[in-house]
Scaffold this active site. Structure first.
Site, PDB file in Angstrom:
ATOM      1  N   GLU A  35       0.853  -1.198   0.000  1.00  0.00           N
ATOM      2  CA  GLU A  35       0.000   0.000   0.000  1.00  0.00           C
ATOM      3  C   GLU A  35       0.885   1.244   0.000  1.00  0.00           C
ATOM      4  O   GLU A  35       1.782   1.374   0.828  1.00  0.00           O
ATOM      5  CB  GLU A  35      -0.939   0.008   1.209  1.00  0.00           C
ATOM      6  CG  GLU A  35      -1.798   1.256   1.355  1.00  0.00           C
ATOM      7  CD  GLU A  35      -2.637   1.600   0.114  1.00  0.00           C
ATOM      8  OE1 GLU A  35      -3.468   0.787  -0.290  1.00  0.00           O
ATOM      9  OE2 GLU A  35      -2.435   2.707  -0.444  1.00  0.00           O
ATOM     10  N   ARG A  37      -0.357   4.443   0.273  1.00  0.00           N
ATOM     11  CA  ARG A  37      -0.874   5.473   1.175  1.00  0.00           C
ATOM     12  C   ARG A  37      -0.219   5.361   2.542  1.00  0.00           C
ATOM     13  O   ARG A  37       0.267   4.294   2.914  1.00  0.00           O
ATOM     14  CB  ARG A  37      -2.366   5.203   1.422  1.00  0.00           C
ATOM     15  CG  ARG A  37      -3.317   6.051   0.676  1.00  0.00           C
ATOM     16  CD  ARG A  37      -4.723   5.618   1.075  1.00  0.00           C
ATOM     17  NE  ARG A  37      -5.561   5.473  -0.080  1.00  0.00           N
ATOM     18  CZ  ARG A  37      -6.241   6.461  -0.625  1.00  0.00           C
ATOM     19  NH1 ARG A  37      -6.205   7.653  -0.082  1.00  0.00           N
ATOM     20  NH2 ARG A  37      -6.954   6.273  -1.697  1.00  0.00           N
ATOM     21  N   LEU A 185     -24.967  13.264  -5.156  1.00  0.00           N
ATOM     22  CA  LEU A 185     -26.158  13.403  -4.312  1.00  0.00           C
ATOM     23  C   LEU A 185     -25.814  13.269  -2.827  1.00  0.00           C
ATOM     24  O   LEU A 185     -26.374  13.973  -1.991  1.00  0.00           O
ATOM     25  CB  LEU A 185     -27.218  12.380  -4.727  1.00  0.00           C
ATOM     26  CG  LEU A 185     -27.778  12.683  -6.126  1.00  0.00           C
ATOM     27  CD1 LEU A 185     -28.581  11.519  -6.657  1.00  0.00           C
ATOM     28  CD2 LEU A 185     -28.614  13.954  -6.115  1.00  0.00           C
ATOM     29  N   HIS A 443     -43.144  -5.970  14.226  1.00  0.00           N
ATOM     30  CA  HIS A 443     -43.952  -4.763  14.139  1.00  0.00           C
ATOM     31  C   HIS A 443     -43.646  -3.866  15.329  1.00  0.00           C
ATOM     32  O   HIS A 443     -43.536  -4.382  16.447  1.00  0.00           O
ATOM     33  CB  HIS A 443     -45.438  -5.134  14.146  1.00  0.00           C
ATOM     34  CG  HIS A 443     -46.337  -3.941  14.187  1.00  0.00           C
ATOM     35  ND1 HIS A 443     -46.588  -3.171  13.064  1.00  0.00           N
ATOM     36  CD2 HIS A 443     -47.024  -3.362  15.213  1.00  0.00           C
ATOM     37  CE1 HIS A 443     -47.407  -2.190  13.393  1.00  0.00           C
ATOM     38  NE2 HIS A 443     -47.676  -2.277  14.688  1.00  0.00           N
TER      39      HIS A 443
END
Ligand code: FAD
Ligand code: NAD
Length: 464
Positions: A35, A37, A185, A443
């Site tokens: 990696e 990063r 969005l 419910h």
């Protein structure tokens, strides 16, 4: 085995790569993960899923207090103020905790982290920071990065990509989002809730491509009601820096007269492209397809024996959970087990308010395959949603007309991201709509809308 020799070397430590590495190590393979990063976790943990959800959560709390939603429930909070620095600190804390968590998991499972950029020097050799490593098998999990838009150059101040949009130090007066997809969005929602005016410029005639047509239309209506402005069927042709912001030139997608839109900040979110630059694919004998992706077969094998690929760098939806499941499967295959991902049942979620989620075929896709039955149930008729005043949206189930087998489930609901899991599980088990309709649901829950939509497939929901 020498220190530079491994059973498996995974390149990239995003949700695909780190999961593959951990699973491979768990299965007894000597594993390294490369990696470049500073921190593990890839796009998702560092600049994607996690920081965006932290800001979505925080901005939702702010909006609930600021717009009087809490007051309507009898929770009076007095003068509401935005402390953007504290909000960013919360985001960073979430990212820091989770990326450190992966480092801990690597240590716990004895995965070696090779820090640096991985570059193939041959099909069985990889250079990382000047040292050459070899492995019996390699897994490419290098992910994706933002697709640039020529003429609208990103400076991470006035013109930002998703990473810059997570870091804005001030709420922009007018944020113009280029691309009405998931990132536009979600991040548009963050800044809208914090006070920005938000305009979304979308090339197509509707937002959220790839989702069910009815869901796209309804989502557009809901976002408009929230104050989003949409410029559909519109393309951006250029951006000019002005003293105070950016002047964007737009014109109809089909061609026509140009006009300008003045923005304080512009977010470019027109998609992402696979990361393969600098990976030395030529040295490994690998090629990318027209979309820059590495093609794989059902078992994640590339065209070169011993090299596998998973996640955003391969075809398919660019989603963290798709990458993760492929990570587990590829590791199991490399350990001599059977590793499978059912690519027909990968849920997708947009974490706006309400959330938007889907799994399987859209109604349009299902119709192309044969005769279907559709059941729909509005959240307005769901007792929990009504009680919570979260009545926007619906659940829709698409089933095969003859076998009743569920082909796709689509929904807009405050907690659709959580509700979609039951739909995915039902589809994974080959459920019919009747199976769902006759499953007892607790419910009062939003999930009862899934049961009622299933009942509606045969025309008999109780509460609508
Ligand atoms: P990445 O996560 O991109 O990881 C690849 C890693 O490989 C990177 O860390 C990179 O530095 C490293 N790398 C690349 N090349 C090399 C090399 N040669 N050598 C060494 N290291 C290399 N998905 C969801 O499912 N849910 C969400 O809510 C969601 N939100 C998102 C929000 C944003 C703003 C963005 C940008 C994306 C979001 N995504 C989300 C998509 C998700 O982040 C990706 O689908 C996912 O991270 C892909 O995982 P990956 O392992 O394939 O690649
Ligand atoms: P996207 O593909 O979701 O949306 C890009 C949008 O930009 C599309 O609607 C497209 O028509 C539009 N577009 C393309 N070129 C344009 C142009 N020149 N002008 C105007 N509009 C244009 O891409 P994204 O929103 O950038 O997200 C990238 C990827 O990241 C997605 O594949 C998504 O899966 C992933 N992601 C997922 C989540 C999530 O799962 N919640 C969140 C964020 C990102």
């Amino acid at each position: 085995m020498a220190e530079t020799e491994f059973d498996v070397i995974v390149i990239g430590a995003g949700p695909g790569g780190y999961v593959a590495a951990i699973r491979a190590a768990q299965l007894g393979l000597k594993t390294a993960c490369v990696e470049s990063r500073e921190t593990l976790g890839g796009t998702c943990l560092n600049v994607g899923c996690i920081p965006s959800k932290a800001l979505l959560h925080a901005s939702e709390l702010f909006e609930e207090a600021n717009h009087g939603t809490l007051a309507k429930w009898g929770v009076k909070v007095g003068n509401v103020e935005l402390d953007l620095d504290a909000m960013h600190a919360g985001r960073k804390e979430a990212v820091g905790g989770l990326t450190k968590g992966i480092e801990f998991l690597f240590k716990k499972n004895k995965v070696t982290w090779l820090k640096g950029q991985g570059r193939f020097t041959a099909k069985d050799r990889l250079d990382v920071a000047g040292t050459e490593y070899s492995a019996k098998n390699f897994v490419i999990a290098t992910g994706s990065s933002v697709t640039p838009l020529p003429g609208v150059e990103i400076d991470q101040e006035r013109i930002v990509d998703s990473t810059g949009a997570l870091e804005l130090q001030k709420v922009p007066g007018h944020l113009v989002v280029i691309g009405g997809g998931v990132i536009g969005l979600e991040l548009g929602s963050v800044w809208k809730r914090l006070g920005a005016r938000v305009t979304v410029v979308e090339f197509l005639d509707q937002i959220l491509p790839g989702m069910d047509g009815e869901v796209r239309k309804e989502a557009n209506k809901i976002f408009k009601k929230q104050g989003f402005e949409f410029r559909l069927s519109t393309k951006v042709t250029g951006a000019e820096r002005t003293r105070d912001g950016i002047s964007l030139t737009v014109e109809p997608a089909a061609g026509g007269a140009a006009e300008t839109i003045e923005a304080d900040v512009v977010l470019v979110s027109i998609g992402r492209r696979p990361n393969t630059d600098g990976l030395g694919l030529e040295a490994a004998g690998l090629q990318v397809n027209k979309r820059g992706q590495i093609e794989v077969d059902h078992d994640f094998r590339t065209a070169v024996p011993g090299i596998y690929a998973i996640g955003d760098v391969t075809p398919g939806p660019m989603l963290a959970h798709k990458a993760e499941d492929e990570g587990v499967a590829v590791a199991e295959i490399l350990a001599g087990q059977v590793g499978i991902v059912n690519h027909d049942v990968i849920p997708s979620v947009v974490y706006t308010f309400p959330e938007i989620a889907g799994v399987g075929l859209t109604e349009e896709q299902a119709k192309e395959q044969g005769e279907i039955k559709v059941g729909k149930f509005p959240m307005m008729a769901n007792s929990r949603a009504k009680t919570n005043r979260e009545t926007d949206g619906f659940v829709k189930i698409v089933a095969d007309a003859r076998s009743d087998r569920v082909l796709g489930v689509w929904m807009i609901a405050s907690v659709a991201g959580t509700m979609i899991a039951q739909a995915a599980q039902a589809m994974e088990f080959g459920a019919t709509s009747e199976d769902i309709a006759y499953t007892c649901h607790a419910h009062p829950t939003h999930s009862e809308a899934v049961k009622e939509a299933a009942m509606a497939v045969t025309g008999k929901p109780i509460h609508f």
